[in-house]
Design a protein around this motif. Sequence first.
Motif, PDB file in Angstrom:
ATOM      1  N   MET A   1      -5.656 -16.441 -34.862  1.00 45.18           N
ATOM      2  CA  MET A   1      -6.809 -16.156 -33.906  1.00 45.18           C
ATOM      3  C   MET A   1      -7.991 -16.514 -34.941  1.00 45.18           C
ATOM      4  O   MET A   1      -8.470 -16.179 -35.767  1.00 45.18           O
ATOM      5  N   ARG A   2      -9.061 -17.391 -33.971  1.00 42.66           N
ATOM      6  CA  ARG A   2     -10.143 -17.849 -34.717  1.00 42.66           C
ATOM      7  C   ARG A   2     -11.359 -16.985 -34.341  1.00 42.66           C
ATOM      8  O   ARG A   2     -11.712 -16.985 -33.205  1.00 42.66           O
ATOM      9  N   ILE A   3     -12.172 -16.332 -35.402  1.00 40.79           N
ATOM     10  CA  ILE A   3     -13.269 -15.589 -35.103  1.00 40.79           C
ATOM     11  C   ILE A   3     -14.522 -16.299 -35.393  1.00 40.79           C
ATOM     12  O   ILE A   3     -14.931 -16.800 -36.450  1.00 40.79           O
ATOM     13  N   PHE A   4     -15.109 -16.724 -34.097  1.00 42.41           N
ATOM     14  CA  PHE A   4     -16.364 -17.661 -34.549  1.00 42.41           C
ATOM     15  C   PHE A   4     -17.548 -16.757 -34.819  1.00 42.41           C
ATOM     16  O   PHE A   4     -18.349 -16.867 -35.997  1.00 42.41           O
ATOM     17  N   LYS A   5     -17.650 -15.688 -34.261  1.00 41.95           N
ATOM     18  CA  LYS A   5     -18.743 -14.700 -34.515  1.00 41.95           C
ATOM     19  C   LYS A   5     -18.386 -13.316 -35.099  1.00 41.95           C
ATOM     20  O   LYS A   5     -17.205 -12.713 -34.587  1.00 41.95           O
ATOM     21  N   TYR A   6     -18.678 -13.095 -36.357  1.00 43.85           N
ATOM     22  CA  TYR A   6     -17.885 -12.160 -37.147  1.00 43.85           C
ATOM     23  C   TYR A   6     -18.695 -10.705 -36.662  1.00 43.85           C
ATOM     24  O   TYR A   6     -19.684 -10.524 -36.653  1.00 43.85           O
ATOM     25  N   PRO A   7     -17.547  -9.873 -36.394  1.00 43.20           N
ATOM     26  CA  PRO A   7     -17.993  -8.337 -35.822  1.00 43.20           C
ATOM     27  C   PRO A   7     -18.869  -7.774 -36.950  1.00 43.20           C
ATOM     28  O   PRO A   7     -18.780  -7.632 -38.064  1.00 43.20           O
ATOM     29  N   LYS A   8     -19.850  -6.981 -36.446  1.00 48.88           N
ATOM     30  CA  LYS A   8     -20.505  -6.080 -37.350  1.00 48.88           C
ATOM     31  C   LYS A   8     -19.900  -5.095 -38.155  1.00 48.88           C
ATOM     32  O   LYS A   8     -20.178  -4.980 -39.336  1.00 48.88           O
ATOM     33  N   TRP A   9     -18.834  -4.487 -37.706  1.00 47.08           N
ATOM     34  CA  TRP A   9     -18.025  -3.479 -38.292  1.00 47.08           C
ATOM     35  C   TRP A   9     -17.548  -3.980 -39.629  1.00 47.08           C
ATOM     36  O   TRP A   9     -17.295  -3.466 -40.727  1.00 47.08           O
ATOM     37  N   LEU A  10     -17.220  -5.432 -39.644  1.00 47.55           N
ATOM     38  CA  LEU A  10     -16.870  -6.068 -40.907  1.00 47.55           C
ATOM     39  C   LEU A  10     -17.738  -5.961 -41.944  1.00 47.55           C
ATOM     40  O   LEU A  10     -17.255  -6.017 -43.395  1.00 47.55           O
ATOM     41  N   ARG A  11     -18.873  -5.917 -41.885  1.00 48.22           N
ATOM     42  CA  ARG A  11     -19.964  -5.802 -42.986  1.00 48.22           C
ATOM     43  C   ARG A  11     -19.896  -4.516 -43.830  1.00 48.22           C
ATOM     44  O   ARG A  11     -20.363  -4.439 -44.824  1.00 48.22           O
ATOM     45  N   ARG A  12     -19.147  -3.481 -43.291  1.00 49.00           N
ATOM     46  CA  ARG A  12     -18.811  -2.245 -44.159  1.00 49.00           C
ATOM     47  C   ARG A  12     -18.149  -2.578 -45.078  1.00 49.00           C
ATOM     48  O   ARG A  12     -18.047  -1.555 -46.094  1.00 49.00           O
ATOM     49  N   LEU A  13     -17.265  -3.523 -44.985  1.00 47.45           N
ATOM     50  CA  LEU A  13     -16.450  -3.781 -46.266  1.00 47.45           C
ATOM     51  C   LEU A  13     -17.086  -3.928 -47.734  1.00 47.45           C
ATOM     52  O   LEU A  13     -16.641  -3.618 -48.664  1.00 47.45           O
ATOM     53  N   TYR A  14     -18.041  -4.668 -47.496  1.00 45.68           N
ATOM     54  CA  TYR A  14     -18.934  -5.111 -48.607  1.00 45.68           C
ATOM     55  C   TYR A  14     -20.457  -4.853 -48.001  1.00 45.68           C
ATOM     56  O   TYR A  14     -21.363  -5.777 -47.893  1.00 45.68           O
ATOM     57  N   PRO A  15     -20.806  -3.409 -48.073  1.00 46.85           N
ATOM     58  CA  PRO A  15     -22.202  -3.291 -47.691  1.00 46.85           C
ATOM     59  C   PRO A  15     -23.251  -3.593 -48.263  1.00 46.85           C
ATOM     60  O   PRO A  15     -24.516  -3.686 -47.952  1.00 46.85           O
ATOM     61  N   ASP A  16     -23.213  -3.913 -49.686  1.00 44.98           N
ATOM     62  CA  ASP A  16     -24.112  -4.774 -50.507  1.00 44.98           C
ATOM     63  C   ASP A  16     -24.471  -6.061 -50.261  1.00 44.98           C
ATOM     64  O   ASP A  16     -25.412  -6.659 -50.903  1.00 44.98           O
ATOM     65  N   SER A  17     -23.506  -6.701 -49.466  1.00 37.81           N
ATOM     66  CA  SER A  17     -23.664  -8.071 -49.258  1.00 37.81           C
ATOM     67  C   SER A  17     -24.651  -8.319 -48.034  1.00 37.81           C
ATOM     68  O   SER A  17     -24.667  -7.605 -47.250  1.00 37.81           O
ATOM     69  N   ILE A  18     -25.006  -9.685 -47.991  1.00 38.66           N
ATOM     70  CA  ILE A  18     -25.827 -10.225 -46.778  1.00 38.66           C
ATOM     71  C   ILE A  18     -24.790 -10.769 -45.860  1.00 38.66           C
ATOM     72  O   ILE A  18     -24.117 -11.994 -46.472  1.00 38.66           O
ATOM     73  N   TRP A  19     -24.688 -10.494 -44.533  1.00 40.33           N
ATOM     74  CA  TRP A  19     -24.039 -11.063 -43.559  1.00 40.33           C
ATOM     75  C   TRP A  19     -24.802 -11.709 -42.573  1.00 40.33           C
ATOM     76  O   TRP A  19     -24.180 -12.735 -41.805  1.00 40.33           O
ATOM     77  N   GLY A  20     -25.879 -11.632 -42.362  1.00 46.89           N
ATOM     78  CA  GLY A  20     -26.953 -12.067 -41.404  1.00 46.89           C
ATOM     79  C   GLY A  20     -28.238 -11.369 -41.730  1.00 46.89           C
ATOM     80  O   GLY A  20     -28.468 -10.423 -42.772  1.00 46.89           O
ATOM     81  N   ILE A  21     -29.347 -11.866 -41.274  1.00 44.85           N
ATOM     82  CA  ILE A  21     -30.856 -11.387 -41.341  1.00 44.85           C
ATOM     83  C   ILE A  21     -31.196 -10.722 -40.020  1.00 44.85           C
ATOM     84  O   ILE A  21     -31.054 -11.347 -39.140  1.00 44.85           O
ATOM     85  N   PHE A  22     -31.388  -9.570 -40.114  1.00 43.80           N
ATOM     86  CA  PHE A  22     -31.893  -8.737 -39.034  1.00 43.80           C
ATOM     87  C   PHE A  22     -33.430  -9.228 -38.583  1.00 43.80           C
ATOM     88  O   PHE A  22     -34.258  -8.778 -39.211  1.00 43.80           O
ATOM     89  N   THR A  23     -33.509 -10.007 -37.603  1.00 44.46           N
ATOM     90  CA  THR A  23     -34.744 -10.235 -37.135  1.00 44.46           C
ATOM     91  C   THR A  23     -34.798 -10.503 -35.407  1.00 44.46           C
ATOM     92  O   THR A  23     -33.651 -11.170 -34.963  1.00 44.46           O
ATOM     93  N   SER A  24     -35.799 -10.329 -34.979  1.00 44.19           N
ATOM     94  CA  SER A  24     -36.085 -10.698 -33.503  1.00 44.19           C
ATOM     95  C   SER A  24     -36.650 -12.138 -33.448  1.00 44.19           C
ATOM     96  O   SER A  24     -36.788 -12.449 -32.052  1.00 44.19           O
ATOM     97  N   ASN A  25     -37.090 -12.618 -34.436  1.00 47.19           N
ATOM     98  CA  ASN A  25     -37.530 -13.930 -34.434  1.00 47.19           C
ATOM     99  C   ASN A  25     -36.607 -14.966 -34.195  1.00 47.19           C
ATOM    100  O   ASN A  25     -35.601 -14.984 -34.632  1.00 47.19           O
ATOM    101  N   PRO A  26     -37.046 -16.064 -33.629  1.00 38.91           N
ATOM    102  CA  PRO A  26     -36.091 -17.311 -33.304  1.00 38.91           C
ATOM    103  C   PRO A  26     -35.770 -18.109 -34.760  1.00 38.91           C
ATOM    104  O   PRO A  26     -36.477 -19.273 -34.781  1.00 38.91           O
ATOM    105  N   ILE A  27     -35.131 -17.529 -35.532  1.00 41.56           N
ATOM    106  CA  ILE A  27     -34.692 -18.057 -36.769  1.00 41.56           C
ATOM    107  C   ILE A  27     -33.324 -18.227 -37.171  1.00 41.56           C
ATOM    108  O   ILE A  27     -32.594 -17.222 -36.692  1.00 41.56           O
ATOM    109  N   LEU A  28     -32.706 -19.167 -37.502  1.00 36.34           N
ATOM    110  CA  LEU A  28     -31.359 -19.373 -38.020  1.00 36.34           C
ATOM    111  C   LEU A  28     -31.309 -19.992 -39.311  1.00 36.34           C
ATOM    112  O   LEU A  28     -32.389 -20.485 -39.983  1.00 36.34           O
ATOM    113  N   TYR A  29     -30.267 -19.454 -39.963  1.00 40.89           N
ATOM    114  CA  TYR A  29     -29.771 -19.701 -41.625  1.00 40.89           C
ATOM    115  C   TYR A  29     -28.638 -20.552 -41.582  1.00 40.89           C
ATOM    116  O   TYR A  29     -27.540 -20.197 -41.596  1.00 40.89           O
ATOM    117  N   LEU A  30     -28.897 -21.858 -41.514  1.00 47.79           N
ATOM    118  CA  LEU A  30     -27.722 -22.985 -41.847  1.00 47.79           C
ATOM    119  C   LEU A  30     -27.306 -23.082 -43.258  1.00 47.79           C
ATOM    120  O   LEU A  30     -28.294 -22.937 -44.061  1.00 47.79           O
TER     121      LEU A  30
END
Length: 205
Positions: A1-30
């Motif tokens: 199974m290929r997961i393109f969009k990683y579920p937010k619950w997965l972030r709990r495994l490593y809570p001190d890591s960065i998985w995405g940037i919480f923002t409502s502004n139209p910004i993406l991080y390549l």
Amino acid sequence: MRIFKYPKWLRRLYPDSIWGIFTSNPILYLTFDDGPCPEITDWILQELRQYNAKATFFCLGKNSKNYPLLMSKIIADGHLVGNHSMRHLNGRKSGTKAFLADVEEAARYTSTTLFRPPYGKLKFKQHNLLKKAGYQTIFWSYLSYDFDLKIPVEKLVEQAKKKIKAGDIIVLHDSEKAFVNMRVLLPEILTYFSEKGFQFKAIPR
């Protein structure tokens, strides 16, 4: 199974890591893993310049050592460099001492404390020791699968346009294998989201 969009619950495994940037502004991080790679890195930089896009390159130490001019070009264009280990070790299949030594060796050529584990895999002990050593682990919220040649590139483009949202950290690959798909996918992402008013930035430090 290929997961393109990683579920937010997965972030709990490593809570001190960065998985995405919480923002409502139209910004993406390549982000681009596994480089730098002759010719391909230059092509990526040229594409990014057309959109005034900034990105983060998670470079392998062995490639950074072999291609210092490409590393200089990445930095000169205003992009950020991250550590992707020296030899692309799988943390879960590697001893902690050997894995940490590999990361530290790569740091001599990448000169950064941003770290992305190869395959996104590392042991909790490795993660915690890296944190103590001053590293910030960066995962992702969207995996492009540009490296998977079994998936038609049209599907990769479709999934990207459908699922990428503001604040996502997007994984692409600066490698010969992925270039087959990435040379189509990257321009599509840049064009589509630029037209929607998005900006592309390096991961904030």
